[in-house]
Design a protein around this motif. Structure first.
Motif, PDB file in Angstrom:
ATOM      1  N   PHE A  28      -0.103  -1.841  -3.868  1.00 29.49           N
ATOM      2  CA  PHE A  28      -1.626  -0.942  -5.254  1.00 29.49           C
ATOM      3  C   PHE A  28      -0.786  -1.875  -6.665  1.00 29.49           C
ATOM      4  CE2 PHE A  28      -3.769   0.941  -2.507  1.00 29.49           C
ATOM      5  CZ  PHE A  28      -4.837   0.618  -2.892  1.00 29.49           C
ATOM      6  N   THR A  29       0.703  -1.793  -6.272  1.00 27.69           N
ATOM      7  CA  THR A  29       1.681  -2.012  -7.511  1.00 27.69           C
ATOM      8  C   THR A  29       2.086  -3.414  -7.912  1.00 27.69           C
ATOM      9  OG1 THR A  29       3.432  -1.040  -6.640  1.00 27.69           O
ATOM     10  CG2 THR A  29       1.979   0.352  -8.581  1.00 27.69           C
ATOM     11  N   VAL A  30       3.005  -4.560  -6.350  1.00 27.88           N
ATOM     12  CA  VAL A  30       2.707  -5.500  -6.569  1.00 27.88           C
ATOM     13  C   VAL A  30       2.114  -6.376  -6.017  1.00 27.88           C
ATOM     14  CG1 VAL A  30       4.639  -6.623  -4.478  1.00 27.88           C
ATOM     15  CG2 VAL A  30       4.891  -4.062  -4.961  1.00 27.88           C
TER      16      VAL A  30
ATOM     17  N   THR B 182      -4.352  -8.316  -3.451  1.00 27.97           N
ATOM     18  CA  THR B 182      -3.612  -7.171  -2.490  1.00 27.97           C
ATOM     19  C   THR B 182      -5.163  -6.151  -3.062  1.00 27.97           C
ATOM     20  OG1 THR B 182      -2.279  -5.464  -4.871  1.00 27.97           O
ATOM     21  CG2 THR B 182      -0.904  -6.676  -2.167  1.00 27.97           C
ATOM     22  N   ILE B 183      -5.558  -6.181  -4.105  1.00 28.09           N
ATOM     23  CA  ILE B 183      -6.215  -5.093  -4.129  1.00 28.09           C
ATOM     24  C   ILE B 183      -8.142  -5.541  -4.035  1.00 28.09           C
ATOM     25  CG2 ILE B 183      -8.963  -3.758  -6.233  1.00 28.09           C
ATOM     26  CD1 ILE B 183      -5.346  -3.263  -7.571  1.00 28.09           C
TER      27      ILE B 183
ATOM     28  N   LEU C  28      -2.405  -9.360   4.319  1.00 27.85           N
ATOM     29  CA  LEU C  28      -2.563  -7.866   3.309  1.00 27.85           C
ATOM     30  C   LEU C  28      -1.037  -8.022   3.236  1.00 27.85           C
ATOM     31  CD1 LEU C  28      -3.660  -6.269   0.560  1.00 27.85           C
ATOM     32  CD2 LEU C  28      -4.007  -4.905   2.836  1.00 27.85           C
ATOM     33  N   LEU C  29      -0.516  -7.589   4.591  1.00 24.29           N
ATOM     34  CA  LEU C  29       0.866  -6.901   4.728  1.00 24.29           C
ATOM     35  C   LEU C  29       1.888  -8.170   4.647  1.00 24.29           C
ATOM     36  CD1 LEU C  29       3.086  -5.520   5.939  1.00 24.29           C
ATOM     37  CD2 LEU C  29       2.871  -6.503   8.171  1.00 24.29           C
TER      38      LEU C  29
ATOM     39  N   SER D 276      -2.188   4.211   1.737  1.00 26.47           N
ATOM     40  CA  SER D 276      -0.707   3.239   1.483  1.00 26.47           C
ATOM     41  C   SER D 276      -1.042   3.298  -0.412  1.00 26.47           C
ATOM     42  CB  SER D 276      -1.879   2.355   1.377  1.00 26.47           C
ATOM     43  OG  SER D 276      -2.108   1.685   2.629  1.00 26.47           O
ATOM     44  N   TYR D 277      -2.158   4.578  -0.655  1.00 20.11           N
ATOM     45  CA  TYR D 277      -1.670   4.768  -2.453  1.00 20.11           C
ATOM     46  C   TYR D 277      -0.531   5.112  -2.582  1.00 20.11           C
ATOM     47  CZ  TYR D 277      -2.762   5.687  -7.568  1.00 20.11           C
ATOM     48  OH  TYR D 277      -3.157   5.493  -8.453  1.00 20.11           O
TER      49      TYR D 277
END
Length: 337
Positions: free
Chosen positions: A222-224, A229-230, A269-270, A215-216
């Motif tokens: 990991f940016t939105v 999310t993290i 999370l999605l 996913s990374y």
């Protein structure tokens, strides 16, 4: 103040979270009929553990689809046309699975039962796998043009990331089903479900780590909204890791709770990573569908909100009542074949 389109995005997310939590253990139990049960009596026991619930649990999926159709018609049109073939297979698998539950006991011949048992198994494996492929490919992005049409090739649907996503969701459901079996059965099959869960949890954690790593590189997970999310990813890992210790101590209810929380947080999370988008275009972000561009008019959303607020408590109340009524364990005695 939250807009109605945003509210309905949250409601759709809640419906899918509820579906995967409830139908997730249904799918897992269906898989266990071939991987855990050793004879016809045990298979019937497993089917009876979900007998009063499986059809009501699937209503969450129907309601989610209906909510998307009414609240976000452009999302519905793009997704259901672009994913027509996999969704047809999901539908056929769910139909076959439901028919098999009813038909396997109509004849005493072992070949008859064995055939329907395989339908139950594949009807329990295919939907979570295909849903995993579908949602991970949405998160990765699909070739959506300016007219909101998907023009995708085979590798847009089936690639390493989407396949790993499908396997991840399938293993999540299988573990969740085994935890449900420990809650609803007694004796040897309960012990075997617990032991199988103790082995499976390591595969679940391994594929989860692989999925997060992919996913990374494949998504903007990991940016939105990284601040949400993290930590969510960390909580998911903690929830599944705790199952190792809970199973060792035979804390079946907490094990089921943690596996369920893992599924719920993963689906959540999605949707957190998607918002405000509902479909991501791999061509250009200008073609992304959002909760604002894909939504129905304000009047339609207002009417839907009133109806939902009025009827939803009754639906949830009925489902809670049904779980309370059928709360006892299945012991192999006085069963309906």
């Amino acid at each position: 103040m939250i807009e109605l389109s945003e509210l309905w995005f949250i409601l759709v997310a809640v419906l899918f979270i509820g579906f995967f939590f409830l139908e997730g253990f249904d799918f897992g139990v269906g898989m266990a009929t071939r991987t855990l049960a050793t004879n016809d009596l045990e298979r019937r026991m497993l089917i009876n553990t979900i007998g009063p619930f499986w059809d009501a649990n699937e209503v969450w999926l129907l309601t989610a689809g209906g909510a998307i159709f009414a609240a976000f018609p452009h999302w519905y049109a793009t997704m259901f046309s672009g994913y027509y073939i996999p969704l047809v297979f999901v539908l056929l698998a769910l139909i076959g699975r439901g028919v098999a539950f009813e038909f396997r006991g109509k004849e005493k011949a072992q070949q008859w039962k064995n055939s329907w048992d395989w339908v139950i198994f594949f009807g329990s494996v295919l939907p979570p796998f295909l849903f995993g492929v579908l949602f991970t490919s949405i998160l990765r992005g699909m070739p959506i043009d300016a007219d909101m049409n998907i023009y995708a090739g085979f590798t847009d649907y089936v690639n390493i990331y989407s396949v790993v996503g499908g396997i991840t969701v399938t293993l999540f459901c299988y573990l969740h089903g085994l935890m449900f079996v420990t809650l609803k059965t007694v004796g040897d099959i309960r012990e075997r479900a617990r032991k199988q869960g103790q082995k499976l949890i390591y595969a679940v954690l391994a594929v989860l780590v692989l999925f997060v790593g992919l996913s990374y590189f494949e998504t903007d997970l990991f940016t939105v909204r990284a601040g949400v999310t993290i930590p969510l990813i960390g909580l998911i890992v903690i929830a599944y890791s705790s199952v190792i210790f809970l199973l060792a101590r035979k804390r079946d209810a907490l094990s089921f709770t943690m596996s369920g929380l893992g599924i719920m947080m993963t689906v959540g999370l999605l949707f957190v990573a998607l918002f405000p988008r509902v479909m991501i275009s791999s061509i250009t972000s200008a073609n992304d569908l959002t909760v604002y561009t894909a939504a129905s008019g304000d009047y339609s959303l207002k009417v839907m909100t009133i109806v939902a607020v009025t009827l939803l408590p009754f639906v949830i109340g009925y489902q809670i009542w049904s779980y309370y009524v059928f709360r006892k364990r299945v012991n192999g005695k006085d069963m309906i074949y």
